[in-house]
Scaffold this motif. Structure first.
Motif, PDB file in Angstrom:
ATOM      1  N   SER A 202      11.915  19.582  27.238  1.00  0.00           N
ATOM      2  CA  SER A 202      10.737  18.830  26.819  1.00  0.00           C
ATOM      3  C   SER A 202      10.621  18.859  25.306  1.00  0.00           C
ATOM      4  CB  SER A 202       9.477  19.446  27.419  1.00  0.00           C
ATOM      5  OG  SER A 202       9.236  20.694  26.800  1.00  0.00           O
ATOM      6  N   ARG A 203       9.791  17.982  24.780  1.00  0.00           N
ATOM      7  CA  ARG A 203       9.444  18.070  23.369  1.00  0.00           C
ATOM      8  C   ARG A 203       8.034  17.543  23.166  1.00  0.00           C
ATOM      9  NH1 ARG A 203      13.210  13.709  22.360  1.00  0.00           N
ATOM     10  NH2 ARG A 203      12.071  11.739  22.342  1.00  0.00           N
ATOM     11  N   MET A 204       7.430  18.016  22.094  1.00  0.00           N
ATOM     12  CA  MET A 204       6.127  17.520  21.678  1.00  0.00           C
ATOM     13  C   MET A 204       6.239  17.184  20.203  1.00  0.00           C
ATOM     14  SD  MET A 204       3.919  20.282  23.704  1.00  0.00           S
ATOM     15  CE  MET A 204       2.509  20.331  22.640  1.00  0.00           C
ATOM     16  N   TYR A 205       5.531  16.165  19.783  1.00  0.00           N
ATOM     17  CA  TYR A 205       5.597  15.824  18.364  1.00  0.00           C
ATOM     18  C   TYR A 205       4.234  15.391  17.873  1.00  0.00           C
ATOM     19  CZ  TYR A 205       5.075  10.867  19.291  1.00  0.00           C
ATOM     20  OH  TYR A 205       4.546   9.653  19.669  1.00  0.00           O
ATOM     21  N   ILE A 206       4.104  15.439  16.575  1.00  0.00           N
ATOM     22  CA  ILE A 206       2.896  14.926  15.931  1.00  0.00           C
ATOM     23  C   ILE A 206       3.328  14.274  14.629  1.00  0.00           C
ATOM     24  CG2 ILE A 206       2.398  17.176  14.867  1.00  0.00           C
ATOM     25  CD1 ILE A 206      -0.623  16.405  15.261  1.00  0.00           C
ATOM     26  N   LYS A 207       2.652  13.213  14.266  1.00  0.00           N
ATOM     27  CA  LYS A 207       3.018  12.507  13.040  1.00  0.00           C
ATOM     28  C   LYS A 207       1.745  11.959  12.411  1.00  0.00           C
ATOM     29  CE  LYS A 207       5.705   8.602  11.309  1.00  0.00           C
ATOM     30  NZ  LYS A 207       6.762   7.622  11.583  1.00  0.00           N
ATOM     31  N   GLY A 208       1.632  12.113  11.138  1.00  0.00           N
ATOM     32  CA  GLY A 208       0.463  11.562  10.461  1.00  0.00           C
ATOM     33  C   GLY A 208       0.865  11.018   9.112  1.00  0.00           C
ATOM     34  N   ASN A 209       0.219   9.952   8.684  1.00  0.00           N
ATOM     35  CA  ASN A 209       0.524   9.457   7.353  1.00  0.00           C
ATOM     36  C   ASN A 209      -0.637   8.684   6.747  1.00  0.00           C
ATOM     37  OD1 ASN A 209       1.739   7.474   9.418  1.00  0.00           O
ATOM     38  ND2 ASN A 209       1.386   6.236   7.592  1.00  0.00           N
ATOM     39  N   SER A 210      -0.639   8.667   5.447  1.00  0.00           N
ATOM     40  CA  SER A 210      -1.628   7.908   4.689  1.00  0.00           C
ATOM     41  C   SER A 210      -0.885   7.042   3.708  1.00  0.00           C
ATOM     42  CB  SER A 210      -2.507   8.864   3.879  1.00  0.00           C
ATOM     43  OG  SER A 210      -3.637   9.190   4.605  1.00  0.00           O
ATOM     44  N   ARG A 211      -1.224   5.785   3.691  1.00  0.00           N
ATOM     45  CA  ARG A 211      -0.585   4.875   2.748  1.00  0.00           C
ATOM     46  C   ARG A 211      -1.623   4.211   1.870  1.00  0.00           C
ATOM     47  NH1 ARG A 211       3.718   1.249   5.805  1.00  0.00           N
ATOM     48  NH2 ARG A 211       5.188   2.910   6.209  1.00  0.00           N
ATOM     49  N   ASP A 212      -1.278   4.096   0.615  1.00  0.00           N
ATOM     50  CA  ASP A 212      -2.177   3.470  -0.349  1.00  0.00           C
ATOM     51  C   ASP A 212      -2.141   1.950  -0.175  1.00  0.00           C
ATOM     52  OD1 ASP A 212      -3.943   3.329  -2.345  1.00  0.00           O
ATOM     53  OD2 ASP A 212      -2.584   3.929  -3.958  1.00  0.00           O
ATOM     54  N   SER A 213      -3.152   1.319  -0.724  1.00  0.00           N
ATOM     55  CA  SER A 213      -3.225  -0.145  -0.663  1.00  0.00           C
ATOM     56  C   SER A 213      -2.121  -0.796  -1.493  1.00  0.00           C
ATOM     57  CB  SER A 213      -4.559  -0.619  -1.229  1.00  0.00           C
ATOM     58  OG  SER A 213      -5.620  -0.080  -0.502  1.00  0.00           O
ATOM     59  N   LEU A 214      -1.701  -1.949  -1.071  1.00  0.00           N
ATOM     60  CA  LEU A 214      -0.879  -2.789  -1.942  1.00  0.00           C
ATOM     61  C   LEU A 214      -1.831  -3.597  -2.841  1.00  0.00           C
ATOM     62  CD1 LEU A 214       1.845  -4.270   0.455  1.00  0.00           C
ATOM     63  CD2 LEU A 214       2.050  -2.323  -1.082  1.00  0.00           C
ATOM     64  N   GLU A 215      -1.298  -4.056  -3.965  1.00  0.00           N
ATOM     65  CA  GLU A 215      -2.117  -4.802  -4.920  1.00  0.00           C
ATOM     66  C   GLU A 215      -2.208  -6.277  -4.534  1.00  0.00           C
ATOM     67  OE1 GLU A 215      -3.618  -3.751  -7.799  1.00  0.00           O
ATOM     68  OE2 GLU A 215      -3.134  -1.684  -7.211  1.00  0.00           O
ATOM     69  N   HIS A 216      -3.394  -6.804  -4.756  1.00  0.00           N
ATOM     70  CA  HIS A 216      -3.572  -8.240  -4.568  1.00  0.00           C
ATOM     71  C   HIS A 216      -3.515  -8.917  -5.931  1.00  0.00           C
ATOM     72  CE1 HIS A 216      -5.279 -12.054  -3.397  1.00  0.00           C
ATOM     73  NE2 HIS A 216      -6.178 -11.915  -4.346  1.00  0.00           N
ATOM     74  N   ASN A 217      -2.834 -10.031  -6.002  1.00  0.00           N
ATOM     75  CA  ASN A 217      -2.784 -10.790  -7.245  1.00  0.00           C
ATOM     76  C   ASN A 217      -3.391 -12.166  -6.985  1.00  0.00           C
ATOM     77  OD1 ASN A 217      -2.057 -12.364  -9.472  1.00  0.00           O
ATOM     78  ND2 ASN A 217      -0.187 -11.161  -9.804  1.00  0.00           N
ATOM     79  N   ALA A 218      -4.447 -12.490  -7.729  1.00  0.00           N
ATOM     80  CA  ALA A 218      -5.210 -13.721  -7.457  1.00  0.00           C
ATOM     81  C   ALA A 218      -4.327 -14.975  -7.511  1.00  0.00           C
ATOM     82  CB  ALA A 218      -6.361 -13.837  -8.440  1.00  0.00           C
ATOM     83  N   LYS A 219      -3.231 -14.907  -8.262  1.00  0.00           N
ATOM     84  CA  LYS A 219      -2.392 -16.106  -8.373  1.00  0.00           C
ATOM     85  C   LYS A 219      -1.710 -16.464  -7.052  1.00  0.00           C
ATOM     86  CE  LYS A 219       1.996 -14.101  -9.992  1.00  0.00           C
ATOM     87  NZ  LYS A 219       2.728 -14.203  -8.718  1.00  0.00           N
ATOM     88  N   ASP A 220      -1.660 -15.497  -6.121  1.00  0.00           N
ATOM     89  CA  ASP A 220      -1.036 -15.775  -4.833  1.00  0.00           C
ATOM     90  C   ASP A 220      -1.970 -16.532  -3.879  1.00  0.00           C
ATOM     91  OD1 ASP A 220       1.253 -14.380  -5.583  1.00  0.00           O
ATOM     92  OD2 ASP A 220       0.419 -12.479  -4.894  1.00  0.00           O
TER      93      ASP A 220
END
Lengths: 678, 163
Positions: A202-220
């Motif tokens: 058997s196995r057990m796992y745990i995973k966690g992550n935090s990701r920062d925002s990507l930048e928005h550019n008004a020209k898009d």
């Protein structure tokens, strides 16, 4: 029965490591067992990218390849697979597709993990941000381009991605990883695998992550919307926690049972815009925190009946909950799948199966969506398939005849046949060809939902027009007939080439036509309804190449390239056209015994996609990027690595999701990671 | 001991495919085969699963066991196991083990694999990798059921013997 030892004297050799054997020069076949046990196994393997011998455009990402790439999520790992268009939308969201029709709501790609479908038929796409697992536990990811609905079922129109995690007997012991960077703000993962008995692990796992925002550019952003969007919070950060486990039991020599379960919870920020009654844009932007969670439980029982016959009974339950301003969607899925594989008369390798899937979805609190059906709908999907691989000439020519027959609640019976031919010309050359038909069955939105997609500003002659897109009972499945030819060439051990040419003919693609106009609310506004129909058709063709050159045992170069040409009668036939050219070059270098260097250089062509107002295409400029990864095995159990992603080129837009989401830019990022096995 | 030390320190490195093939060859050599098989004048059929092992096993054809030639046969399914004397099952073929166990049941076919848990679950010899070295586990029960025996000298080197 009388038994003799065929080599009465050589037993001595087992004991005495003969000093006359100069192992450095000699073949390992000349070594005794004891000597063999003292030889170090190199970490270098001859074929890191084994070529498949299936008659399909298949590419396999191995665990090693995923580890070297430094991918922290599944879509990242898929980035440089030949023929796949992987585009990041914001910090959490991705659009992944093969051979066109990409989108956050890409409904022509089937994605599975360990036999469980990750495609959400209610949402008509894959929520990539919640489909995750510990990357170290993935054994391989098989990517099949082109239709393989005969085996996998509806929606495997343009491809199948099959994520397969390791058997728990292969993940014994502890594993922990920890990493952080600028965009990957932090991630942790841990797994513990244990032997429960001789026959169970058997196995057990745990995973966690935090990701920062990507930048928005008004020209898009469409210039008419920039003002309305200016004040909205553009955070799109992502926080995910997931844990799960798996048990594998060998009940008898010929019988095994696998149980697995996962739970995840995710929080993310997003900014969207919807039609509004407010001048001057008649569109309002808002930001929100989206919460989502999911759970699944799977059981797979496999029993061999003879040397050439085996059946599998798999059942799973899957629950997903996603709460957004626009909707609150809860889905319960129960799936039962029986599959029997047998060899008949030496030459017929037959697989047949039966499947039933029950989906209950609950769609509530929808400001711009209304449903003609109750909030909660139940659908039943019945299916059966059979596939016969016939060896026409032993070890040289195989013919596969396959078809799936399924019944769904929206369009009734669907037949998806497939003929494949594989010719192993000699040890260096092989050819395959395939003709397949597949369908993309409707989703709830096309059948019984109504979306207030757009409000058109009032003019001198007209009041405000509320534009609704409405589902229809008459909406049919989209169809594809695909013709493929593949050629694999291995001129020498160090070289391999895998090419596919395809020609896809699409029919009954989604279109809309003007329906009724509701004037009852005049002069405040009028409602214009447009109804989903199946009026569009078109075709595309192209080629995909995957090549490998083992320059030395320690240095490997791979080049993947794909080309596609789209010919669709109406520009709206597909909401996104794949970039015409996609190229990636990868270097995998075992610099020293302990240090691996991984380089990727990718060039992606322009992406043509449907722009915000839904009537014309917008071109997202092509982009380039370099990924660099360096891994250092400090000890056999401790690995330190540093990864840079999308380096050396400026930030760029990769994709703009179906009008309601803001566009974000992907730019250079880095992270460092430590992983420990114990 | 000096020789062992020499080998360890000089760290001869070999590809694991070649090494596992060499282990398999040695196991075949030190197996006590039924008399009827010894008397058969036919080549030893060493079968294997796994395309990556192709070159390594083909190289075995230059070798002999008890004066008989070796013929290396690549298998892709379980229908032709009957013809084999030895089968090597690579770790990517775990899904085939249930059928293979039924196919070799009570037949004098030596099964070797690097699938973790193979020996405990009914296979005969399991090759395991620990600290960059290869070791092996033996399941005597499975061997005896098939009328095979393996030299006690080999057993002494085994990491684990299941009786």
């Amino acid at each position: 029965m009388l038994k003799i030892n065929v080599f009465p004297y050589t037993t001595l050799a087992v004991l005495c490591a003969s000093s006359t054997v100069m192992a450095q020069e000699s073949n390992s076949l000349d070594l005794s067992l004891q000597e063999l046990m003292n030889v170090e196994v190199t970490s270098v393997s001859k074929q890191k990218q084994p070529l498949s011998n299936s008659p399909a455009a298949i590419y396999v990402l191995t665990n090693d390849a995923i580890r070297h790439s430094g991918a922290t999520s599944i879509p990242q790992a898929l980035r440089d697979v030949p023929g796949l268009h992987v585009a990041q939308i914001d910090a959490q969201k991705w659009a992944v597709s093969s051979r066109g029709f990409n989108g956050r709501y890409n409904n022509k790609l089937l994605v599975m993990m360990d036999g469980r479908t990750l495609y959400s038929p209610a949402f008509s796409g894959v929520y990539w941000e919640v489909q995750d697992t510990l990357m170290a536990d993935i054994e391989r990811i098989e990517v099949i381009r082109g239709p393989s609905a005969a085996l996998w079922g509806a929606n495997a129109v343009n491809g199948v991605i099959n994520i397969i995690t390791k058997h728990s007997a292969d993940t014994l012991g502890g594993y922990a990883e920890l990493g952080a960077g600028d965009y990957e703000q932090g991630f942790i993962g841990a797994r513990y695998g244990t032997k429960l008995s001789d026959n169970a692990s058997s196995r057990m796992y745990i995973k966690g992550n935090s990701r920062d925002s990507l930048e928005h550019n008004a020209k898009d952003l469409d210039s008419s919307l920039v003002d309305a969007a200016s004040t909205v919070d553009k955070s799109n950060d992502w926080h995910h926690l997931q844990f799960g486990g798996r048990v594998d039991i060998q009940l008898e020599n010929d019988t095994s049972l696998t149980l697995s379960s996962d739970y995840y919870t995710s929080k993310m920020n997003q900014a969207s815009n919807i039609a509004s009654m407010d001048a001057p844009q008649y569109r309002v932007f808002y930001s929100e925190e989206v919460e989502t969670e999911g759970f699944n439980l799977l059981s797979r029982y496999t029993k061999a009946l003879s040397a050439t016959s085996e059946y599998t009974l798999q059942t799973y339950y899957d629950f997903a909950d996603r709460e957004e301003e626009l909707y609150h969607l809860r889905t319960n899925t129960v799936d039962i799948d029986f599959q029997h594989q047998l060899i008949v008369a030496q030459d017929h390798n037959i697989v047949w199966g039966l499947g039933y899937r029950y989906i209950s979805d609950d769609l509530t609190s929808m400001p711009i969506l209304t449903s003609s059906e109750p909030d909660s709908t139940q659908t039943h999907l019945w299916s059966t398939f059979v596939s016969d691989e016939i060896a026409l000439v032993d070890d040289a020519l195989w013919l596969t005849l396959a078809s799936r027959f399924e019944h769904n609640d929206y369009t009734g019976f669907e037949i998806q046949p497939n003929v494949r031919l594989m010719w192993q010309v000699d040890t260096k050359n092989s050819l395959w060809t395939s003709i397949a038909r597949a369908v993309r069955t409707p989703s709830r939105v096309e059948n019984n939902l109504s979306v207030n997609a757009l409000n058109i500003a009032p003019s001198d002659v007209s009041p405000l027009v509320k534009l609704f897109v409405v589902g229809s009972d008459d909406y049919q499945s989209e169809e594809i007939v695909s013709y493929e030819v593949g050629y694999r060439f291995v001129p020498a051990k160090k070289w391999s080439f895998d090419t596919t040419f395809f020609y896809n003919v699409y029919d009954k693609l989604r279109s809309t036509s003007d329906g009724t106009t509701d004037l009852s609310t005049f002069p405040n506004y009028i409602s214009q309804y447009t109804v989903f129909e199946n009026q569009y058709d078109g075709y595309n063709y192209g080629a995909e190449l995957s090549s490998m050159w083992a320059v030395t045992d320690l240095l490997q170069l791979r080049i993947n390239y794909s080309y596609i040409q789209n010919e669709f009668g109406d520009i709206l036939g597909q909401n996104t056209q794949a970039p015409q050219n996609m190229f990636s070059a990868m270097v995998d270098w075992n610099m020293t015994d302990n240090i691996d260097v991984n380089l990727v250089w990718r060039i992606i062509d322009n992406t043509e996609l449907l722009s915000g107002n839904g009537t014309s295409f917008k071109s997202i400029e092509g982009y380039k990027g370099v990924d660099i990864g360096v891994s250092w095995a400090v000890t056999p159990d401790l690995m330190l690595s540093a990864h840079g992603k999308d380096l050396f080129y400026s930030s760029h837009l990769e994709y703009e999701a179906e009008s309601i989401l803001l566009p974000y830019q992907v730019g250079p990022s880095y992270f460092v990671k430590a992983s420990l096995s114990f | 001991m000096a020789i062992l030390a020499l080998f360890s320190s000089s760290a001869i490195a070999e590809d694991s495919f070649d090494l596992k093939t060499a282990f398999t060859y040695n196991f075949a050599k030190f197996t006590q085969w039924p008399q009827t098989r010894i008397e058969q004048p036919s080549a030893w059929k060493i079968c294997f699963f796994g395309n990556q092992y192709r070159d390594s096993f083909i190289a075995l054809e230059n070798k002999k066991i008890a004066k008989q030639n070796i013929s290396a046969i690549q298998l892709s399914d379980t229908s032709q196991i009957d013809q084999c004397d030895v089968i090597f099952i690579d770790s990517a073929s775990r899904e085939l083990t249930r059928r293979i166990f039924l196919a070799v049941d009570s037949k004098s076919i030596l099964t070797v694999s690097d699938i973790s848990g193979f020996a405990a679950q009914g296979g005969m010899i399991e090759i395991v990798e620990q600290d960059k070295r290869l070791f092996f586990k033996v399941n005597i029960q499975a061997l005896e059921q098939s009328g095979l025996n393996i030299s006690s000298q080999v057993l002494k080197l085994a990491l684990e013997v299941k009786r």
